[in-house]
Design an enzyme around this catalytic site. Structure first.
Site, mmCIF file in Angstrom:
data_model
loop_
_atom_site.group_PDB
_atom_site.id
_atom_site.type_symbol
_atom_site.label_atom_id
_atom_site.label_comp_id
_atom_site.label_asym_id
_atom_site.label_seq_id
_atom_site.Cartn_x
_atom_site.Cartn_y
_atom_site.Cartn_z
ATOM 1 N N HIS A 63 -1.642 -15.297 -0.415
ATOM 2 C CA HIS A 63 -1.117 -13.966 -0.263
ATOM 3 C C HIS A 63 -2.210 -12.749 0.083
ATOM 4 O O HIS A 63 -2.699 -12.209 -0.522
ATOM 5 C CB HIS A 63 -0.331 -13.477 -1.564
ATOM 6 C CG HIS A 63 0.377 -12.302 -1.376
ATOM 7 N ND1 HIS A 63 1.360 -11.934 -2.233
ATOM 8 C CD2 HIS A 63 0.410 -10.975 -0.596
ATOM 9 C CE1 HIS A 63 2.131 -11.002 -2.039
ATOM 10 N NE2 HIS A 63 1.280 -10.300 -0.854
ATOM 11 N N HIS A 235 2.536 -11.377 -7.040
ATOM 12 C CA HIS A 235 2.150 -10.484 -7.867
ATOM 13 C C HIS A 235 3.044 -9.889 -8.773
ATOM 14 O O HIS A 235 3.236 -8.700 -8.930
ATOM 15 C CB HIS A 235 1.849 -9.251 -6.831
ATOM 16 C CG HIS A 235 3.062 -8.736 -5.673
ATOM 17 N ND1 HIS A 235 4.168 -8.440 -6.310
ATOM 18 C CD2 HIS A 235 2.676 -8.514 -4.466
ATOM 19 C CE1 HIS A 235 4.647 -8.293 -4.979
ATOM 20 N NE2 HIS A 235 3.871 -8.127 -3.985
ATOM 21 N N ASP A 308 -3.304 -10.657 -2.504
ATOM 22 C CA ASP A 308 -2.620 -9.605 -2.073
ATOM 23 C C ASP A 308 -3.674 -8.551 -1.416
ATOM 24 O O ASP A 308 -3.311 -7.315 -1.137
ATOM 25 C CB ASP A 308 -1.752 -8.823 -2.822
ATOM 26 C CG ASP A 308 -0.673 -7.862 -2.454
ATOM 27 O OD1 ASP A 308 -0.773 -8.012 -1.054
ATOM 28 O OD2 ASP A 308 0.027 -7.139 -3.020
ATOM 29 N N PHE A 326 0.704 1.859 -0.021
ATOM 30 C CA PHE A 326 0.051 1.279 -0.981
ATOM 31 C C PHE A 326 -0.663 -0.002 -0.452
ATOM 32 O O PHE A 326 -0.567 -0.552 0.458
ATOM 33 C CB PHE A 326 1.529 0.569 -1.792
ATOM 34 C CG PHE A 326 2.336 1.483 -2.207
ATOM 35 C CD1 PHE A 326 2.400 1.770 -3.806
ATOM 36 C CD2 PHE A 326 3.334 1.918 -1.629
ATOM 37 C CE1 PHE A 326 2.983 2.502 -4.424
ATOM 38 C CE2 PHE A 326 4.234 2.898 -2.264
ATOM 39 C CZ PHE A 326 4.289 3.204 -3.417
HETATM 40 O O1 DOR Z 1 0.107 -2.691 -2.223
HETATM 41 C C1 DOR Z 1 0.764 -3.499 -1.332
HETATM 42 N N1 DOR Z 1 0.714 -3.480 -0.106
HETATM 43 N N2 DOR Z 1 1.988 -4.384 -1.706
HETATM 44 C C2 DOR Z 1 2.728 -4.852 -0.821
HETATM 45 O O2 DOR Z 1 3.536 -5.565 -1.342
HETATM 46 C C3 DOR Z 1 2.575 -4.935 0.659
HETATM 47 C C4 DOR Z 1 1.062 -4.619 0.835
HETATM 48 C C5 DOR Z 1 1.009 -3.900 2.334
HETATM 49 O O3 DOR Z 1 1.415 -4.627 3.046
HETATM 50 O O4 DOR Z 1 0.109 -3.110 2.576
#
Ligand code: DOR
Length: 437
Positions: A63, A235, A308, A326
């Site tokens: 991921h 996650h 992630d 995020f």
């Molecule tokens: O914090 C995150 N950023 N969570 C996600 O699910 C997507 C990701 C992003 O693509 O920046």
């Protein structure tokens, strides 16, 4: 070129139960058998002295976000793969929330062709679940499967429509590929930006309740049970989520799950109004959640660790906490963060390595060879790391374009020294010298 020998390291390969000092020989991109008679000197071989270092299969990340096509200012397949190599990864699976999204064979082929030309390690694409990630209409899953995706996800956004999720899981059962679930009820998340609780109230920031994750995991487990499809929960960050997955596994539902290094090691206290680099989805939670995640990992409720890796540009994050996107840039700090669990006696080293290698390999399957093992004849994907080396995170030195880490300035213990992808050294710490070249 002479074959390469990694000499005298502490070799750990969970697939073969190897946990001992030894040599690994690499020839023509593959792990070679050891000829007991041969002289492993720099005359015949290129030699890496791995005394005091751990030698294990290359890490596999199920991921990550590479941002290409569309957001090359944040990351590219080239820079993301170099950053991953620095973090010890030899295979990474990229999420389809690009611009345009990876929802058809052409975009998948585009990623594969750029990866073949520019990536230093193996890059495997994940396809969208819904067209345009809109959550309305299913992608052509048969065509995407043919184009080589390793699974499907609308990551970054959940699939709110339960009927659509049911259809996707139906295909998953037939194809044997996972539906990778960004489990979030965005009607509960609302404009939340961090864990909902006393701290969010004190900071005056809107919170995200744990139920936002839990209700979606609950729904999707029910749909996995209904369809017999393979649900992979991305996650996992809450204690409640771990318990739901535990029960589902006990009931024979086909579910696997991942946890990130940041959710295993950081709590909401990292959030300050002035630090949007701790803003991530799902949000950093509490120590109680961390304990449940670590127990879940050890007990096999959570199958793998995935980064992630979500790079963002400086400008994007240089705004108010509430406005910032995020995401955490995770490749280059993953091992150092995770080793804190090993050093504190909370996670055995062999378990950590299996969660980064053999376990994610089981999810990808064998289409790309038997990844995540040091078996003779397999692609030589190898990570060599110093478990005890201390270093200070300096985000400005990240290879990734994303400097967005809450760990900037932190001291970590555990550092990748060499990464070998299909027999080629793709990352080498300055302190490592290869003899015999
Ligand atoms: O914090 C995150 N950023 N969570 C996600 O699910 C997507 C990701 C992003 O693509 O920046």
């Amino acid at each position: 070129m002479k074959p390469l020998v990694i000499h005298g390291g502490h070799v750990i390969d969970p697939t073969q139960g190897i946990d001992e000092t030894g040599d690994i020989i690499i020839s023509e991109g593959k792990i070679s058998p050891r000829d007991r008679e041969s002289d492993l000197s720099p005359t015949n071989y290129r030699v890496i002295n791995a005394a005091g270092l751990i030698v294990c299969p290359g890490f596999i990340d199920l991921h990550c976000h590479l941002r290409q096509p569309g957001d090359e200012d944040k990351e590219t397949i080239a820079t993301g793969s170099q950053s991953a190599a620095k973090g010890g990864y030899t295979t990474i699976c990229c999420m389809p929330n690009t611009t345009p999204p990876l929802d058809n064979p052409d975009t998948i082929d585009y990623v594969k062709s750029i990866a073949a030309r520019e990536a230093v390690i193996r890059v495997l694409p994940i396809g969208c679940i819904s067209k345009g990630r809109q959550g309305k209409e299913l992608v052509d899953m048969d065509k995407l499967a043919q184009s080589g995706v390793i699974g499907y996800s609308d990551d970054g956004s959940p699939v709110l429509n339960s009927r659509l999720m049911r259809q996707a899981l139906d295909y998953s059962r037939r194809q044997g590929l996972p539906i990778i679930d960004h489990a979030e009820d965005i009607t509960l998340t609302g404009d939340g930006v961090m864990n909902e609780g006393d701290l969010s109230a004190r900071l005056g920031l809107p919170g995200i309740p744990t139920a936002s994750e839990e209700v979606m995991i609950y729904r999707d487990l029910a749909l996995a049970e209904l369809t017999g499809g393979w649900l992979h929960i991305a996650h996992v960050a809450t204690r409640g989520g771990v318990e739901l997955i535990r029960q589902a596994k006990a009931n024979g539902i086909r579910v696997t799950a991942e946890v990130t290094p940041h959710h295993l090691t950081l709590t909401e206290v990292r959030v300050t109004l002035s630090n949007p680099n701790a803003k991530v989805k799902p949000p950093l939670r509490t120590q109680r959640d961390i304990q449940a995640l670590i127990s879940g990992l050890k007990q096999g409720v959570i199958d793998i660790i995935a980064t992630d890796h979500a790079p963002h540009s400086k400008a994007d994050k240089k705004v108010d906490f509430a406005q910032a996107p995020f995401g955490i840039s995770g490749f280059e700090t993953a091992l150092g963060s995770l080793m804190s669990l090993v050093h504190r006696g909370e996670l055995p080293l062999t378990t950590l390595i299996s969660k980064l290698t053999s376990e994610p390999s089981k999810i990808i399957g064998t289409r790309y060879g038997k990844l995540g093992s040091l078996n003779v004849g397999e692609p030589a994907d190898i990570t060599i790391f110093d478990p005890d080396m201390e270093w200070v995170v300096d985000a400005s030195k990240f290879v990734s374009k994303g400097k967005n880490t809450p760990l900037d300035g932190d001291r970590l213990k555990g550092k990748v020294m060499v990464t070998i992808s299909q027999g080629k050294i793709v990352y080498q710490d300055d302190s490592i010298k290869v003899k015999g070249i």
